[in-house]
Every structure is written in structure tokens, then in C-alpha cells.
Design an enzyme around this catalytic site. Structure first.
Site, PDB file in Angstrom:
ATOM      1  N   THR A   1      11.928   7.929 -35.912  1.00  0.00           N
ATOM      2  CA  THR A   1      12.882   6.841 -35.722  1.00  0.00           C
ATOM      3  C   THR A   1      12.274   5.606 -36.360  1.00  0.00           C
ATOM      4  O   THR A   1      11.064   5.475 -36.416  1.00  0.00           O
ATOM      5  CB  THR A   1      13.101   6.560 -34.216  1.00  0.00           C
TER       6      THR A   1
ATOM      7  N   THR B   1      11.220   4.468 -29.709  1.00  0.00           N
ATOM      8  CA  THR B   1      11.083   5.715 -30.445  1.00  0.00           C
ATOM      9  C   THR B   1      10.461   6.746 -29.513  1.00  0.00           C
ATOM     10  O   THR B   1       9.417   6.498 -28.907  1.00  0.00           O
ATOM     11  CB  THR B   1      10.203   5.547 -31.704  1.00  0.00           C
TER      12      THR B   1
END
Length: 363
Positions: A229, A280
Site C-alpha cells: 500500500t 498499511t
């Protein structure tokens, strides 16, 4: 004209007055305006996980640092020119979306059906306005579409083909599915389908040797389990915070699975009163724990520091849930904060003093 003895002192006083104050006024006129004392700062992440230095080649490590710095400078340049925190977040994330180093945009992983489905979200701290997209397959930069949802629709989240229809009305660049194809990600999917077709994998595996980073091939990718991410948080000269997150999700994901990245309060949150957060990690856990909002709420209600709040959630709450991941955060004072419970997180900041920092491993 005859000057009397009475007028002489007055004339001298007048001359002295004009000489002194005239020079002072000229100096003031030519004086450069003072630099703004408003703080600006930006921080980013490119994913957290078991990122092992023992598997990291010097060339690949250099490539990650260079791309992180490029993303930081793209956002910071906008801030120094008076741009908004939303614009800075977009600019930084777009640099990472356009790089195959990260699982977002160009480097997105493949689904079980051999497609790419991308998610993104963005939020501004002044108004709590937000926008998100999920499951898009033709949008080159999902973070831009998320921003369009925030600014030019009555909704917070759009998904799939409907989101792409909206993208066309807003002039967002669409690309053919082949744009997202990288050999590295393709081989990851084939490996999973061959070994365990009913499972899903995080974006990197320690056995991944199918490197395809733009024009350079690397022999080994250093990630064991990395949550692919990208995200950014920023404070602008107007005192406003913003946060954004973008991802390609998980390899071999099925049934239109959506993780935390486009979920406001889970993967992204911003509130001028507390903080800006981009997360993330394993999305299902981050959704259940409302990670991004929880950190900001602890700052606001417990009156603790941002670092304390982030650590309580990431190092305590998530650990008890057996969940891995991390966050990048920004305080209203421009203090960048990182917290992660894995062995590494691609990350960096340019703080309010202009100091530039990038890192990969846990210090």
C-alpha cells in the site's frame, strides 16, 4: 527668496526629518516580505511488512530510497509554493502509483481472475470531507479519482464500473488493463494458483525473483510478507491536514474483495484537531479495529501525543489481534510520526524544518 533667522532652524529640522525618515521609508519599500512562519510538512509510506535487509540488494535499496525521495519532493514542492495539503498528498502518491516498485497503480497485484483491481481514498482535515474508490481496473491514478469523488460528487465512495463512468465525466485518465501488467506480479499470481489456488497472498513473497522495476531487473525482492500500500499525510501553510492511501490489494483476491485502504476511518483519516493517518497492513484487521480513526480519537479524547496514540493502536491493540502493519501520521503542529509492528516499512518525511528522511528497516 530670503530666509530669516527664524526659518533656518525649521528648514534644518525639515531636511533632517526627510533625510532620516525618507531613507527609512525607502528601506522599508525595498525590504523583502518576511518568509511565512507557517509550518509545512509531509510524510509517506510505501508499505510495511517483513522487509529483510539480508535480501535487499544495494541497487534495489537505492531505488526505493530514490523513489521515496522523489515522492516526498513532489508533495513538498507544492506545499512550499502555497499548495494545499490535499494537492501535496495527491502528488506524492501519484509518484508511487506510477512506479512498479509499489503495489499501487502501475505495480498493482493480480486478482484470482487475472485482473487488477485498485482502491484509494483521500480526506481533508478542515471539513472532514472525503472521497474513495474501490475495485477500479482502468484508472491510471486512483488517488486522483478519489479526490474527484470528494470534491465533485455527493458521495464518499464509488466502486467498479460506476466509479469509472464517473472518472470519464471528470476527465480522469483511463488506461488499458495491459498498463498494469508487470512480469513480477504476474509470476506471483501464477505461483499462488499453482501451489494454493484457494489462498491469497500479500503483495510480496521472499521467493519472488521476478523483478520488474521500470527498466531494471533485480535478482531478489526483499519482502517476505509486505502489505503493498502507499500513502501520504501532509500539513499545509493554511494549517490544514490531509491524508491519502492507494493500493492494488492482495494477490489472488476473490469476489471483489476490498481492504482498508479506501475505507475512511480504517485506512485513511484526517482531522485538523487531532491528526492525519494513512495505514498499511492486513486490511480486514484494520477495518475491524478502525485503526486510522482510533488513533485520531485517542489524541483528541485522551489528550496524549500522536506517537503515543499510534503506538497504542499499532503495537498493542493490533498485536493482540495478531495483525501486522503500520501507519504514517502527521500532527497539527507538523510532526511526522511512524508506528509499525513489522520488521520494516518503506517510509520518509520532509519535516517543518526542511529535513529529508527516508528509511526501510526498523531502527
Amino acid at each position: 527668496m530670503k530666509i530669516t533667522s527664524f526659518q533656518t532652524p525649521l528648514l534644518l529640522i525639515s531636511l533632517l526629518f526627510n533625510l532620516f525618515f525618507g531613507e527609512a521609508m525607502a528601506q522599508e519599500k525595498n525590504k523583502k516580505p518576511p518568509l511565512s512562519n507557517k509550518k509545512i510538512a509531509i510524510a509517506i509510506h510505501g508499505g510495511a511488512g517483513t522487509i529483510l535487509k539480508s535480501n535487499m540488494s544495494p541497487a534495489l535499496e537505492k531505488a526505493y530510497h530514490q523513489k521515496l525521495r522523489q515522492a516526498l519532493k513532489a508533495g513538498y514542492q507544492l506545499l512550499t509554493n502555497g499548495g494545499t495539503s490535499v494537492e501535496a498528498v495527491q502528488a506524492a502518491i501519484m509518484v508511487m502509483e506510477d512506479s512498479s516498485l509499489f503495489n499501487a497503480g502501475k505495480g498493482a497485484v493480480f486478482t484470482h481472475h487475472k485482473t487488477n483491481e485498485l482502491d484509494a481514498s483521500i480526506m481533508e482535515g478542515q471539513t472532514l470531507n472525503a472521497g474513495a474508490v474501490a475495485g477500479v481496473s482502468h484508472v491510471k491514478n486512483p488517488i486522483l479519482l478519489a479526490s474527484e469523488v470528494m470534491n465533485h460528487s455527493q458521495h464518499v465512495m464509488l466502486s467498479g464500473s460506476g466509479a469509472e463512468d464517473f472518472a470519464q465525466t471528470r476527465g480522469i485518465e483511463l488506461v488499458a488493463p495491459e498498463y498494469f501488467h508487470t512480469e513480477r506480479r504476474w509470476q506471483q499470481l501464477l505461483k499462488v494458483l499453482n501451489e494454493s489456488p484457494d489462498s491469497f497472498k500479500l503483495s510480496e513473497d521472499k521467493d519472488d525473483k521476478h523483478a520488474n522495476n521500470d527498466s531494471t531487473d533485480y535478482p531478489v525482492w526483499p519482502d517476505d510478507k509486505k502489505f503493498g500500500t502507499v500513502g501520504a499525510v501532509a500539513l499545509d501553510s493554511f494549517g490544514n491536514l490531509a491524508a491519502g492511501t492507494s493500493t492494488g490489494g492482495m494477490t489472488n483476491k476473490k469476489y471483489g474483495r476490498v481492504g482498508d485502504s479506501p475505507i475512511i476511518g480504517a485506512g485513511t483519516y484526517a482531522d485538523n484537531k487531532a491528526c492525519a493517518i494513512s495505514a498499511t497492513g492486513h486490511g480486514e484487521f484494520f477495518i475491524r479495529a478502525a485503526v486510522a480513526h482510533d488513533i485520531c480519537a485517542r489524541v483528541l479524547y485522551k489528550k496524549i501525543t500522536l506517537q503515543q496514540a499510534a503506538d497504542e493502536v499499532i503495537l498493542e491493540k493490533l498485536v493482540k489481534m495478531n495483525a501486522d502493519g503500520g501507519v504514517v501520521a502527521m500532527s497539527p503542529q507538523g510532526e511526522p510520526v511512524f508506528s509499525f509492528n513489522s520488521s520494516g516499512m518503506y517510509r520518509g518525511f520532509i519535516d517543518s524544518q526542511g529535513n529529508v528522511y527516508t528509511a526501510i528497516y526498523k531502527d
